[in-house]
Design a protein around this motif. Structure first.
Motif, PDB file in Angstrom:
ATOM      1  N   ARG A   1      31.949  43.463  36.703  1.00 51.54           N
ATOM      2  CA  ARG A   1      30.636  43.964  36.295  1.00 51.54           C
ATOM      3  C   ARG A   1      29.876  42.924  35.479  1.00 51.54           C
ATOM      4  NH1 ARG A   1      29.105  49.976  34.259  1.00 51.54           N
ATOM      5  NH2 ARG A   1      28.642  50.281  36.447  1.00 51.54           N
TER       6      ARG A   1
ATOM      7  N   HIS B   1      42.983  37.616  41.894  1.00 54.31           N
ATOM      8  CA  HIS B   1      41.583  37.824  42.288  1.00 54.31           C
ATOM      9  C   HIS B   1      40.811  36.530  42.099  1.00 54.31           C
ATOM     10  CE1 HIS B   1      41.537  42.266  42.437  1.00 54.31           C
ATOM     11  NE2 HIS B   1      42.371  42.206  41.423  1.00 54.31           N
TER      12      HIS B   1
ATOM     13  N   LEU C   1      35.451  44.594  33.977  1.00 58.38           N
ATOM     14  CA  LEU C   1      35.760  45.102  35.313  1.00 58.38           C
ATOM     15  C   LEU C   1      35.526  46.596  35.314  1.00 58.38           C
ATOM     16  CD1 LEU C   1      39.141  43.230  35.846  1.00 58.38           C
ATOM     17  CD2 LEU C   1      36.939  42.645  36.874  1.00 58.38           C
TER      18      LEU C   1
ATOM     19  N   ASP D   1      37.047  49.419  38.717  1.00 56.55           N
ATOM     20  CA  ASP D   1      38.453  49.059  38.885  1.00 56.55           C
ATOM     21  C   ASP D   1      38.591  47.552  38.877  1.00 56.55           C
ATOM     22  OD1 ASP D   1      37.735  48.099  41.464  1.00 56.55           O
ATOM     23  OD2 ASP D   1      38.094  50.064  42.330  1.00 56.55           O
TER      24      ASP D   1
ATOM     25  N   PHE E   1      36.680  35.664  41.724  1.00 55.33           N
ATOM     26  CA  PHE E   1      35.325  36.201  41.628  1.00 55.33           C
ATOM     27  C   PHE E   1      34.360  35.058  41.364  1.00 55.33           C
ATOM     28  CE2 PHE E   1      37.854  39.743  39.588  1.00 55.33           C
ATOM     29  CZ  PHE E   1      37.743  40.641  40.632  1.00 55.33           C
TER      30      PHE E   1
ATOM     31  N   ASN F   1      38.897  45.496  41.148  1.00 56.53           N
ATOM     32  CA  ASN F   1      38.239  44.824  42.267  1.00 56.53           C
ATOM     33  C   ASN F   1      36.745  44.624  42.060  1.00 56.53           C
ATOM     34  OD1 ASN F   1      40.658  44.812  43.885  1.00 56.53           O
ATOM     35  ND2 ASN F   1      40.345  47.004  44.106  1.00 56.53           N
ATOM     36  N   THR F   2      36.201  45.162  40.967  1.00 63.13           N
ATOM     37  CA  THR F   2      34.757  45.169  40.767  1.00 63.13           C
ATOM     38  C   THR F   2      34.370  44.509  39.449  1.00 63.13           C
ATOM     39  OG1 THR F   2      34.775  47.297  41.927  1.00 63.13           O
ATOM     40  CG2 THR F   2      32.722  46.641  40.869  1.00 63.13           C
TER      41      THR F   2
END
Length: 110
Positions: free
Chosen positions: A101, A72, A93, A96, A74, A98-99
């Motif tokens: 926070r 990933h 995260l 999940d 970010f 993919n996110t």
């Protein structure tokens, strides 16, 4: 953290949970979804973080965070990053992998 609220003249007290970083300080409840057992916040290797103009770029591989199962990348703006209290980088995260926070960065990055 204990929160006290009054609703319709009735006083309620309840705990707002967050969980602790490995070094002992507490992540913000928003960052870890208020669940101390979720495992969504943890320290990440400093080698996965690059300071870029206006913020940070994280390049994570499996093993860099317990939820990461594939690579990933970010980006976090400087003004959305929180201060780490142990001079390490920490990533939350949720819901999940993919996110992202929250990112906690050491003082030297600010």
């Amino acid at each position: 953290m204990r929160t006290i609220a009054m609703t319709f003249g009735v006083l309620f007290a309840f705990d707002v949970s967050a969980h602790d970083a490995h070094s002992g300080w507490r992540y913000d409840a928003f960052c870890c979804n208020g669940n101390e057992h979720s495992g969504d916040c943890q320290q990440i290797p400093a080698s996965s973080v690059r300071i870029i103009q206006g913020g940070y770029q994280l390049t994570l591989a499996p093993g860099d965070h317990r939820l990461v199962t594939r690579s990933h990348t970010f980006k976090f703006a400087q003004d959305s990053t929180r201060r780490s209290k142990d001079s390490e980088y920490h990533l939350c995260l949720f819901p999940d992998e993919n996110t992202p926070r929250c990112l906690y960065a050491p003082d030297m990055s600010f």
